[in-house]
Scaffold this motif. Sequence first.
Motif, short mmCIF file in Angstrom:
data_model
loop_
_atom_site.label_atom_id
_atom_site.label_comp_id
_atom_site.label_asym_id
_atom_site.label_seq_id
_atom_site.Cartn_x
_atom_site.Cartn_y
_atom_site.Cartn_z
N PHE A 85 -34.27 -43.15 -16.00
CA PHE A 85 -35.08 -42.38 -15.07
C PHE A 85 -34.18 -41.36 -14.37
O PHE A 85 -33.02 -41.67 -14.05
CB PHE A 85 -35.70 -43.28 -14.00
CG PHE A 85 -36.90 -44.03 -14.47
CD1 PHE A 85 -38.18 -43.50 -14.29
CD2 PHE A 85 -36.78 -45.27 -15.06
CE1 PHE A 85 -39.30 -44.19 -14.70
CE2 PHE A 85 -37.90 -45.98 -15.49
CZ PHE A 85 -39.15 -45.44 -15.31
N LYS A 86 -34.68 -40.18 -14.11
CA LYS A 86 -34.01 -39.21 -13.25
C LYS A 86 -34.43 -39.56 -11.82
O LYS A 86 -35.61 -39.72 -11.55
CB LYS A 86 -34.43 -37.79 -13.59
CG LYS A 86 -33.78 -37.27 -14.86
CD LYS A 86 -33.92 -35.76 -14.87
CE LYS A 86 -32.92 -35.11 -15.74
NZ LYS A 86 -31.60 -34.95 -15.20
N LEU A 87 -33.47 -39.69 -10.94
CA LEU A 87 -33.75 -40.12 -9.58
C LEU A 87 -33.60 -38.95 -8.60
O LEU A 87 -32.62 -38.20 -8.64
CB LEU A 87 -32.81 -41.25 -9.17
CG LEU A 87 -32.92 -42.52 -10.02
CD1 LEU A 87 -31.85 -43.52 -9.62
CD2 LEU A 87 -34.30 -43.12 -9.91
N PHE A 88 -34.58 -38.84 -7.72
CA PHE A 88 -34.60 -37.80 -6.71
C PHE A 88 -34.76 -38.44 -5.34
O PHE A 88 -35.64 -39.28 -5.16
CB PHE A 88 -35.80 -36.85 -6.93
CG PHE A 88 -35.73 -36.11 -8.23
CD1 PHE A 88 -35.23 -34.82 -8.28
CD2 PHE A 88 -36.16 -36.71 -9.41
CE1 PHE A 88 -35.17 -34.13 -9.48
CE2 PHE A 88 -36.10 -36.02 -10.61
CZ PHE A 88 -35.60 -34.73 -10.65
N ILE A 89 -33.91 -38.06 -4.41
CA ILE A 89 -34.07 -38.49 -3.03
C ILE A 89 -34.70 -37.33 -2.29
O ILE A 89 -34.19 -36.20 -2.34
CB ILE A 89 -32.73 -38.90 -2.40
CG1 ILE A 89 -32.17 -40.14 -3.11
CG2 ILE A 89 -32.90 -39.15 -0.89
CD1 ILE A 89 -30.78 -40.52 -2.68
N ILE A 90 -35.79 -37.62 -1.61
CA ILE A 90 -36.55 -36.59 -0.92
C ILE A 90 -36.72 -37.03 0.53
O ILE A 90 -37.06 -38.18 0.79
CB ILE A 90 -37.93 -36.40 -1.58
CG1 ILE A 90 -37.73 -36.06 -3.06
CG2 ILE A 90 -38.73 -35.33 -0.86
CD1 ILE A 90 -38.89 -36.40 -3.92
N SER A 91 -36.47 -36.10 1.46
CA SER A 91 -36.62 -36.45 2.87
C SER A 91 -37.26 -35.31 3.63
O SER A 91 -36.94 -34.15 3.42
CB SER A 91 -35.26 -36.77 3.48
OG SER A 91 -35.40 -37.05 4.86
N HIS A 92 -38.16 -35.66 4.53
CA HIS A 92 -38.77 -34.66 5.41
C HIS A 92 -37.92 -34.44 6.66
O HIS A 92 -38.28 -33.67 7.54
CB HIS A 92 -40.18 -35.11 5.81
CG HIS A 92 -40.18 -36.28 6.76
ND1 HIS A 92 -39.91 -37.56 6.33
CD2 HIS A 92 -40.38 -36.34 8.08
CE1 HIS A 92 -39.95 -38.37 7.38
NE2 HIS A 92 -40.23 -37.67 8.45
N LYS A 93 -36.77 -35.08 6.73
CA LYS A 93 -35.89 -35.01 7.89
C LYS A 93 -35.46 -33.55 8.13
O LYS A 93 -34.98 -32.88 7.23
CB LYS A 93 -34.67 -35.88 7.63
CG LYS A 93 -33.68 -35.93 8.77
CD LYS A 93 -32.48 -36.77 8.39
CE LYS A 93 -32.91 -38.21 8.31
NZ LYS A 93 -31.81 -39.14 8.23
N THR A 94 -35.62 -33.10 9.36
CA THR A 94 -35.16 -31.76 9.73
C THR A 94 -33.65 -31.77 9.94
O THR A 94 -33.05 -32.83 10.11
CB THR A 94 -35.86 -31.25 11.00
OG1 THR A 94 -35.59 -32.18 12.05
CG2 THR A 94 -37.35 -31.10 10.80
N LYS A 95 -33.05 -30.59 9.94
CA LYS A 95 -31.61 -30.50 10.14
C LYS A 95 -31.23 -30.94 11.56
O LYS A 95 -30.24 -31.64 11.76
CB LYS A 95 -31.13 -29.07 9.88
CG LYS A 95 -29.63 -28.93 9.87
CD LYS A 95 -29.24 -27.54 9.40
CE LYS A 95 -27.73 -27.41 9.31
NZ LYS A 95 -27.34 -26.09 8.82
N ILE A 124 -30.75 -34.54 -4.58
CA ILE A 124 -31.11 -34.82 -3.19
C ILE A 124 -31.75 -33.59 -2.57
O ILE A 124 -31.18 -32.49 -2.63
CB ILE A 124 -29.88 -35.27 -2.38
CG1 ILE A 124 -29.27 -36.53 -3.02
CG2 ILE A 124 -30.24 -35.51 -0.92
CD1 ILE A 124 -27.92 -36.92 -2.47
N TYR A 125 -32.92 -33.80 -1.97
CA TYR A 125 -33.65 -32.73 -1.31
C TYR A 125 -33.96 -33.13 0.13
O TYR A 125 -34.78 -34.02 0.36
CB TYR A 125 -34.96 -32.43 -2.05
CG TYR A 125 -34.74 -31.92 -3.45
CD1 TYR A 125 -34.49 -30.57 -3.68
CD2 TYR A 125 -34.75 -32.78 -4.54
CE1 TYR A 125 -34.28 -30.09 -4.96
CE2 TYR A 125 -34.53 -32.32 -5.82
CZ TYR A 125 -34.30 -30.97 -6.03
OH TYR A 125 -34.08 -30.51 -7.31
#
Length: 132
Positions: A85-95, A124-125
Motif C-alpha cells: 500500500f502507498k501510505l499518506f499522512i494527512i492532517s488538517h493541522k494549521t501551521k 505527508i500532507y
Amino acid sequence: MIKKIGIDLDNTIINYEIPFKKFLRKNNIKVKKVNKSRLKELINKNQKFKSWTQAQEEIYGKYIVSAKKFKYYKSFENFALKHKFKLFIISHKTKYSQYSKKYNLHKISNLWLQKNIKIKNYKIYLRVLTKF
C-alpha cells in the motif's frame, strides 16, 4: 492498480493521552478519566482559557514530545507495507494556532514523525492555509 491509504495524524497515529494528562496537571484540572470530548468540555467551561483551540495549541505544540504512537499502529504499518500500500499522512493541522505563533505546529509534527515512524514510507500532507 495502486492501493493507497490516507491516515489522519492527530488521534489516529499520535496518541495524545500522555500530553492531555500533562496539560491537565499543569493547569490543575482534575478528571478521573482522560477523554478528548470531556477535556474539550472542561476547557470550554474554564475561564482560564479562551477556548478548546487555545488548549490544543499547548497540547499539540508543547506537549506533543511526550505523545506516543497508538498501540497497534506499528502492526498496521507493517501489514500495509507488506501488502504494498502507498501510505499518506494527512492532517488538517494549521501551521500556527489562531491565538498565537508560539508553536510552529507543522514543524513540531514533522519532528515527532521523524522520531516515531519511518517517514520514508509516507507522503505527508499538512494543511496549507490559503486566503479566499
